[in-house]
Scaffold this motif. Structure first.
Motif, PDB file in Angstrom:
ATOM      1  N   ILE A  60       0.850  -1.179   0.000  1.00 54.43           N
ATOM      2  CA  ILE A  60       0.000   0.000   0.000  1.00 54.43           C
ATOM      3  C   ILE A  60       0.884   1.227   0.000  1.00 54.43           C
ATOM      4  O   ILE A  60       1.876   1.292   0.725  1.00 54.43           O
ATOM      5  CB  ILE A  60      -0.937  -0.025   1.228  1.00 54.43           C
ATOM      6  CG1 ILE A  60      -1.939  -1.171   1.040  1.00 54.43           C
ATOM      7  CG2 ILE A  60      -1.667   1.304   1.373  1.00 54.43           C
ATOM      8  CD1 ILE A  60      -2.731  -1.505   2.259  1.00 54.43           C
ATOM      9  N   SER A  61       0.550   2.181  -0.869  1.00 57.11           N
ATOM     10  CA  SER A  61       1.426   3.343  -1.061  1.00 57.11           C
ATOM     11  C   SER A  61       0.569   4.577  -1.284  1.00 57.11           C
ATOM     12  O   SER A  61      -0.606   4.487  -1.643  1.00 57.11           O
ATOM     13  CB  SER A  61       2.314   3.076  -2.282  1.00 57.11           C
ATOM     14  OG  SER A  61       2.652   4.273  -2.927  1.00 57.11           O
ATOM     15  N   ASP A  68      -8.623   2.865  -5.093  1.00 58.07           N
ATOM     16  CA  ASP A  68      -7.827   1.788  -5.686  1.00 58.07           C
ATOM     17  C   ASP A  68      -7.460   0.748  -4.628  1.00 58.07           C
ATOM     18  O   ASP A  68      -7.557  -0.458  -4.845  1.00 58.07           O
ATOM     19  CB  ASP A  68      -6.543   2.360  -6.307  1.00 58.07           C
ATOM     20  CG  ASP A  68      -6.818   3.027  -7.654  1.00 58.07           C
ATOM     21  OD1 ASP A  68      -7.958   2.878  -8.137  1.00 58.07           O
ATOM     22  OD2 ASP A  68      -5.894   3.681  -8.191  1.00 58.07           O
ATOM     23  N   ARG A  69      -7.038   1.250  -3.458  1.00 58.99           N
ATOM     24  CA  ARG A  69      -6.677   0.312  -2.375  1.00 58.99           C
ATOM     25  C   ARG A  69      -7.858  -0.591  -2.068  1.00 58.99           C
ATOM     26  O   ARG A  69      -7.717  -1.795  -1.882  1.00 58.99           O
ATOM     27  CB  ARG A  69      -6.314   1.080  -1.104  1.00 58.99           C
ATOM     28  CG  ARG A  69      -4.975   1.796  -1.243  1.00 58.99           C
ATOM     29  CD  ARG A  69      -4.621   2.481   0.078  1.00 58.99           C
ATOM     30  NE  ARG A  69      -3.897   3.725  -0.189  1.00 58.99           N
ATOM     31  CZ  ARG A  69      -3.630   4.644   0.715  1.00 58.99           C
ATOM     32  NH1 ARG A  69      -4.055   4.480   1.963  1.00 58.99           N
ATOM     33  NH2 ARG A  69      -2.979   5.726   0.397  1.00 58.99           N
ATOM     34  N   GLU A  70      -9.033   0.053  -2.014  1.00 54.11           N
ATOM     35  CA  GLU A  70     -10.282  -0.688  -1.727  1.00 54.11           C
ATOM     36  C   GLU A  70     -10.502  -1.792  -2.756  1.00 54.11           C
ATOM     37  O   GLU A  70     -10.878  -2.902  -2.422  1.00 54.11           O
ATOM     38  CB  GLU A  70     -11.441   0.312  -1.734  1.00 54.11           C
ATOM     39  CG  GLU A  70     -12.716  -0.206  -1.122  1.00 54.11           C
ATOM     40  CD  GLU A  70     -12.525  -0.588   0.339  1.00 54.11           C
ATOM     41  OE1 GLU A  70     -13.201  -1.534   0.782  1.00 54.11           O
ATOM     42  OE2 GLU A  70     -11.652   0.037   1.035  1.00 54.11           O
ATOM     43  N   LEU A  75       1.059  -2.144  -4.916  1.00 54.82           N
ATOM     44  CA  LEU A  75       2.306  -2.042  -5.695  1.00 54.82           C
ATOM     45  C   LEU A  75       3.016  -3.391  -5.574  1.00 54.82           C
ATOM     46  O   LEU A  75       3.340  -3.841  -4.474  1.00 54.82           O
ATOM     47  CB  LEU A  75       3.207  -0.923  -5.154  1.00 54.82           C
ATOM     48  CG  LEU A  75       2.756   0.513  -5.428  1.00 54.82           C
ATOM     49  CD1 LEU A  75       3.847   1.510  -4.995  1.00 54.82           C
ATOM     50  CD2 LEU A  75       2.428   0.726  -6.914  1.00 54.82           C
ATOM     51  N   ALA A  76       3.242  -4.011  -6.715  1.00 54.09           N
ATOM     52  CA  ALA A  76       3.830  -5.366  -6.689  1.00 54.09           C
ATOM     53  C   ALA A  76       5.215  -5.361  -6.047  1.00 54.09           C
ATOM     54  O   ALA A  76       5.627  -6.331  -5.407  1.00 54.09           O
ATOM     55  CB  ALA A  76       3.927  -5.927  -8.121  1.00 54.09           C
ATOM     56  N   CYS A  77       5.910  -4.233  -6.194  1.00 47.42           N
ATOM     57  CA  CYS A  77       7.291  -4.197  -5.668  1.00 47.42           C
ATOM     58  C   CYS A  77       7.329  -4.069  -4.163  1.00 47.42           C
ATOM     59  O   CYS A  77       8.390  -4.186  -3.568  1.00 47.42           O
ATOM     60  CB  CYS A  77       8.080  -3.067  -6.320  1.00 47.42           C
ATOM     61  SG  CYS A  77       7.609  -1.426  -5.774  1.00 47.42           S
ATOM     62  N   LYS A  78       6.187  -3.799  -3.557  1.00 52.80           N
ATOM     63  CA  LYS A  78       6.151  -3.624  -2.097  1.00 52.80           C
ATOM     64  C   LYS A  78       5.298  -4.685  -1.413  1.00 52.80           C
ATOM     65  O   LYS A  78       5.139  -4.657  -0.194  1.00 52.80           O
ATOM     66  CB  LYS A  78       5.604  -2.222  -1.737  1.00 52.80           C
ATOM     67  CG  LYS A  78       6.561  -1.104  -2.085  1.00 52.80           C
ATOM     68  CD  LYS A  78       7.716  -1.113  -1.102  1.00 52.80           C
ATOM     69  CE  LYS A  78       8.882  -0.254  -1.544  1.00 52.80           C
ATOM     70  NZ  LYS A  78      10.058  -0.496  -0.734  1.00 52.80           N
ATOM     71  N   SER A  79       4.762  -5.616  -2.192  1.00 58.49           N
ATOM     72  CA  SER A  79       3.869  -6.637  -1.629  1.00 58.49           C
ATOM     73  C   SER A  79       4.638  -7.929  -1.393  1.00 58.49           C
ATOM     74  O   SER A  79       5.359  -8.402  -2.275  1.00 58.49           O
ATOM     75  CB  SER A  79       2.718  -6.944  -2.600  1.00 58.49           C
ATOM     76  OG  SER A  79       2.050  -5.747  -2.942  1.00 58.49           O
ATOM     77  N   LEU A  80       4.494  -8.464  -0.172  1.00 57.06           N
ATOM     78  CA  LEU A  80       5.154  -9.725   0.140  1.00 57.06           C
ATOM     79  C   LEU A  80       4.148 -10.862   0.132  1.00 57.06           C
ATOM     80  O   LEU A  80       3.038 -10.738   0.663  1.00 57.06           O
ATOM     81  CB  LEU A  80       5.816  -9.638   1.519  1.00 57.06           C
ATOM     82  CG  LEU A  80       6.811  -8.494   1.721  1.00 57.06           C
ATOM     83  CD1 LEU A  80       7.409  -8.554   3.125  1.00 57.06           C
ATOM     84  CD2 LEU A  80       7.913  -8.555   0.660  1.00 57.06           C
ATOM     85  N   VAL A  81       4.537 -11.976  -0.441  1.00 58.08           N
ATOM     86  CA  VAL A  81       3.658 -13.146  -0.499  1.00 58.08           C
ATOM     87  C   VAL A  81       3.613 -13.780   0.881  1.00 58.08           C
ATOM     88  O   VAL A  81       4.648 -14.103   1.459  1.00 58.08           O
ATOM     89  CB  VAL A  81       4.183 -14.159  -1.547  1.00 58.08           C
ATOM     90  CG1 VAL A  81       3.326 -15.424  -1.529  1.00 58.08           C
ATOM     91  CG2 VAL A  81       4.225 -13.536  -2.940  1.00 58.08           C
ATOM     92  N   THR A  82       2.382 -13.921   1.436  1.00 59.63           N
ATOM     93  CA  THR A  82       2.237 -14.514   2.772  1.00 59.63           C
ATOM     94  C   THR A  82       1.327 -15.729   2.744  1.00 59.63           C
ATOM     95  O   THR A  82       1.133 -16.394   3.763  1.00 59.63           O
ATOM     96  CB  THR A  82       1.654 -13.495   3.767  1.00 59.63           C
ATOM     97  OG1 THR A  82       0.437 -12.993   3.226  1.00 59.63           O
ATOM     98  CG2 THR A  82       2.605 -12.335   3.989  1.00 59.63           C
TER      99      THR A  82
END
Lengths: 648, 648
Positions: A60-61, A68-70, A75-82
């Protein structure tokens, strides 16, 4: 390690990644293009994706509106796979990569499995190079005046069937006090002869029973980096490992500049000293970390290229850089570690890997030994690519080798924004074939600073395959993108705008860069081809390729074939081996069988001087294209290109 | 050397002496007594003789009146023999020594002939330890990239049938530049293995043809003095020789005090350093003097007692002086000369003579090798007498040895006016059996300062034989001479009055001195007897005696038997060998055969610890008389004594 499945839409591509993987890296790995030019730092805000099911952490940025967040934008570069997650790449970020689908190959192929002590034993390759024997000696008295050394040697002879023993002066010096420290109960360390005709040497004596603690050091002396491992000779386990820049770097980046420095007054001594200092730093580090008693270290094995070896042994390497390029020696006797300034017990013997020639050194021989290719029946092409590329071809029956100078392009040299593979280097790249927008990944996920060698190969391969550059390495000036531009008469492609970088300047790839890379890859490819031809072989005969060295660990195999750096071969036949020099050094530490075989291997390896092989220049000129003048040599690429042309 | 005949009247004794001999020395040598107590400096004026025919140079003094001069009177101590001459010893200076006539034996018996290179070759004992080979190598070119070391080794293999070659790191370092200094024309120095199973090592390479120049150093490391020789290995000739005090003397005169110092912090390092410095001084001296190129010196052989050897090799000798007296080692591997601080080329190998035990060291083993007794069928008694006396007995079939501590009496220690054999030391002595006036000869013909060991033996032997002292070493208090007197409760004989000395005090021999000497000689004699008995032999079995060492060169054989230091044996069977340790070191420099044999000799030599042999103490007590409790062991002396008694 928990692994999750990431599904990309609309591509319908799935990939398994470890928990915590950055989403954009998962996409790159899966061959899914997402526009991104800030290297993953979240600055450019281009890598928007929609999480359709499952969850990611972060992403989230401020660059995403609340709406958009909703909607699930991240941002793919800031999202970690959990956890398992399905991600849609929106139209503005995605391209139709279906055309590339068939060409998708795993980025990393299998690594060679390093043999451990059990393997060596099972295969009958185990001849312990050092052993400890605990003994309880009778104490001298008025009836028994045996000298201390004789007492020890005779006991080993009588009770342990140890014959032909020698004892060196440093050990003789220790024996009297050590024998008396624990009532004539001592542990003797025996170093076995490499050749059967040799003698066993008592290299250390210690009070009491220390027979369960015996270690060795394996060391790869690289021009840039030196790596060391501490090996438990009882289990074969690596207890600690450490690398550091070779202190000689301050005196020149490459082998030639080191030789030049060594020729100056005091230069050789200085280079010897700093190399020894680097080794000492590494050894002290791993010894401290693993908490072993330095006295329990019995040997050190060193593998390096011919120049590094000569410098460390203080043998002037001046003739290495002068025609006809003759090294001082290829075989070295065992030497005392302290004699070359190593900060180790004076009982420690240093074994130095033999070389084949001035430019095929002990590091390559160690790779041949460590990889086991000298014992394998398959025809193997072994390559170690760097500023100099060394190529070995053969199998258990014969071996031939050659070296060629690729120049520094693979290490970022001669490239306008080239840099070593360090934080901020663009190491991965993808291209939107409609908008010609890039997807950049940097080491450390920070804003880009430059381009490293492996990134360069990927970049040029992708650009070539998608038609951004032609087979001469020239940009297609007709494409509708302002990223292709002319600057001071040189055409270039802008990878990242100044504001997206760490250097506040546009980072671009120029046609001169491409030309340099083509020359480098041409040198290596033609080296392979010339060597193959010299031994009467053809590409089709190659049963496997072993890629050694740091570069060999990072290079994208398919892309390396696309640009014609490597001959095109089924990816399954390619193995990455990593630091094979260190691997060979370790193997020699574990068993004398390798140390015995290496003498034979070194002697039997035929060296070809490419600069004096007439066909080499022809092969080289023919290789100065992407991938080559003769496209028939690259049938898989040819098919991909023609399919793309049909699709277009 | 011109030799003249000197005839002494009224004795009618003739002697051949070299031109320039001092007349009084000729008299002493001939067994002619002339009163003289100033050592030959011309001070006492007692040694008046009359030249009856022929001429002498000098001898004229203020102490002779013009009339006396006219009559042919001269001072014997100032007259030099320049031609055949007849000299009358006047009544006041002469005694009737006819009683001694039959006992006159040559003072110096034959020296052992040292084997030279030709002898070694003739006897099949020549195995060259080092050899030089001049070779012209093909130069490397574009068709021939052989590494420099391989080029050299392969050439030696192919063209000189040299196999199993090794090359050490220091030589590898040299090879590249040396090969190119004179167009790949080089001379290789090869060190042959001592054992047949070993390898030949290339120990040096030099540009051009130096094959006619090859040298070695032989070195005797004595506790007091270190001697070195430079040997031409082509001819076997000794090119230069030099001795110097062992720098360790400042840290203690004898072996035990050195060991004590070595046990202090830093002591061992210090003693090692100064020993190496002394060796360096000697080596530099003989190299400079003989003008050889140090690079042509291929090896150094060192022989010393066990303590000197351990100190030089920096092996703590602490256990040598502690029961059960165990040395660290008896065999030492070849070591690099530079590793023990020797200022020689780093190609030079140091060979260290093996020892037998803590008190029978490499110097004795070298003597056994150098004298050839280990190859001789005759039963030989080898003795090296000093503070410690080492005794070896045996022949080519077996060898046994022992050491005993004689104490410092033979080096002047424990003797009131004792001193080393230096200028001013009384070294020879004769006695007038009627007036009890002495005849003193000093080293350097100067006024006396003290008494050295060899002088002491002569003195006591003469005094005993003429009845001045009895078999307990007590002065005959009844004799009519004021030279025998009591001083502070100790009886003594005044050798020289204060005004005749350099020290302005009377120089005397005391009963305590005699007691000390008797103890010293008793230790040695009983050592011999005990060792003989232990091997089941008797004095009668001894076929020859070899006297080694500095003391062995100066001792008066007959006198040594008279006091019971040596068993009484026909003088013809006694050989003086001089510095046999140096001789052995030289032999080992000349041929590997000696170096090969010495390992076997050392192993087979049975060592007896006298202090733990019960009969030793009995033998010792029995030997605390002049010459011994059992006079039957000295039949020749017994006969002389009884003849004297009959004459009296």
């Amino acid at each position: 390690m928990t692994v999750h499945t990431v599904s990309f839409l609309p591509h319908n591509r799935e990939i398994q990644v470890p928990e915590g993987t950055v989403l954009i890296r998962a996409a790159m790995e899966a061959g899914v293009h997402i526009n991104a030019s800030c290297g993953g730092e979240g600055v450019c805000g281009k890598c928007r994706v929609i999480v359709e099911s499952g969850e990611v952490a972060g992403g989230i940025s401020e660059q995403l509106s609340p709406e958009d967040r909703e909607k699930g934008y991240r941002l793919a570069c800031k999202s970690l796979v959990t956890g398992d997650v399905t991600v849609r790449v929106p139209v503005e970020s995605a391209i139709d990569t279906s055309v590339l689908k068939q060409s998708y190959v795993p980025r990393k192929t299998a690594r060679i499995r390093q043999m451990d002590l059990n393997d060596l034993k099972e295969q009958g390759l185990f001849l312990p190079p050092v052993e400890k024997i605990y003994i309880e000696l009778p104490e001298p008295d008025n009836q028994d005046h045996l000298p201390d050394v004789t007492r020890l040697v005779s006991h080993l002879k009588l009770h342990h069937d140890e014959h032909r023993l020698t004892v060196s002066l440093p050990v003789i010096r220790k024996i009297p006090d050590v024998l008396r420290k624990d009532g004539f109960r001592v542990t003797a360390t025996l170093a076995r002869p490499v050749m059967e005709s040799g003698k066993t040497e008592i290299v250390n004596v210690q009070p009491g029973d220390t027979s369960d603690r015996i270690y060795a050091i394996a060391m790869d002396i690289g021009t840039t980096t030196i790596y060391g491992q501490l090996i438990d000779l009882k289990s074969g386990a690596v207890l600690a490992e450490k690398g550091d820049f070779n202190g000689q770097i301050s005196y020149g980046e490459d082998v030639i500049s080191r030789i030049v420095f060594a020729e100056k007054a005091g230069g050789l001594e200085q280079l010897q000293k700093v190399a020894a200092e680097t080794i000492n730093k590494i050894v002290n580090g791993i010894v401290r970390r693993s908490k072993v008693d330095p006295d329990d270290i019995a040997a050190i094995t060193l593998a390096g290229n011919t120049t590094m070896t000569q410098l460390l042994l203080k043998i002037n390497p001046r003739y290495i850089r002068r025609s006809p390029y003759v090294p001082a020696s290829t075989l070295y006797p065992p030497i005392r570690a302290v004699d070359i300034g190593l900060d180790m017990g004076d009982h420690v013997t240093a074994l130095v890997y033999p070389a084949v020639s001035s430019y095929v050194g002990g590091d390559i021989v160690a790779g041949v030994m460590g990889s086991g290719m000298y014992r394998d029946e398959r025809l193997t092409l072994f390559m170690d690519i760097g500023t100099n590329a060394e190529i070995v071809i053969g199998n258990r029956d014969w071996l031939a080798c050659a070296a060629c100078s690729a120049g520094p392009a693979f290490e970022g040299g001669g490239i306008k924004f080239g840099m070593r593979a360090a934080k901020g280097a663009i190491e991965d790249f993808s291209l939107d074939p409609t908008t010609w927008e890039p997807m950049l990944m940097t080491i450390g996920n920070v804003r880009p600073k430059g381009i490293c060698g492996s990134g360069l190969i990927i970049m040029i391969a992708v650009m070539f395959e998608l038609g951004l550059i032609d087979n001469l390495g020239k940009f297609n000036r007709d494409l509708a993108t302002d990223r292709i531009r002319e600057d001071n008469g040189v055409w270039e492609y802008v990878l990242a705008r100044a504001e997206e970088t760490q250097i506040d300047r546009d980072i671009a790839l120029t046609e001169i860069d491409i030309e340099n890379l083509i020359r480098a890859k041409g040198a290596i490819y033609s080296g392979c081809m010339t060597l193959l031809a010299e031994v009467g072989m053809d590409k089709a005969d190659i049963e496997r390729i072993i890629l050694a060295g740091g570069f060999g660990s990072y290079v994208d195999l398919e892309k390396a074939m696309t640009i014609g750096l490597l001959p095109e071969i089924e990816p399954e036949k390619v193995t990455f081996i990593g630091n094979s020099s260190l691997m060979g050094a370790k193997m020699s530490s574990l068993t004398n069988r390798i140390r015995r075989d290496v003498v034979e291997v070194t002697r039997s390896m035929t060296n070809f001087e490419l600069s004096e092989t007439p066909s080499y220049m022809d092969n080289y000129v023919a290789a100065l294209f992407l991938p080559h003048t003769d496209m028939e040599r690259f049938p898989r690429l040819k098919e991909r290109l023609s399919r793309r042309r049909d699709n277009a």
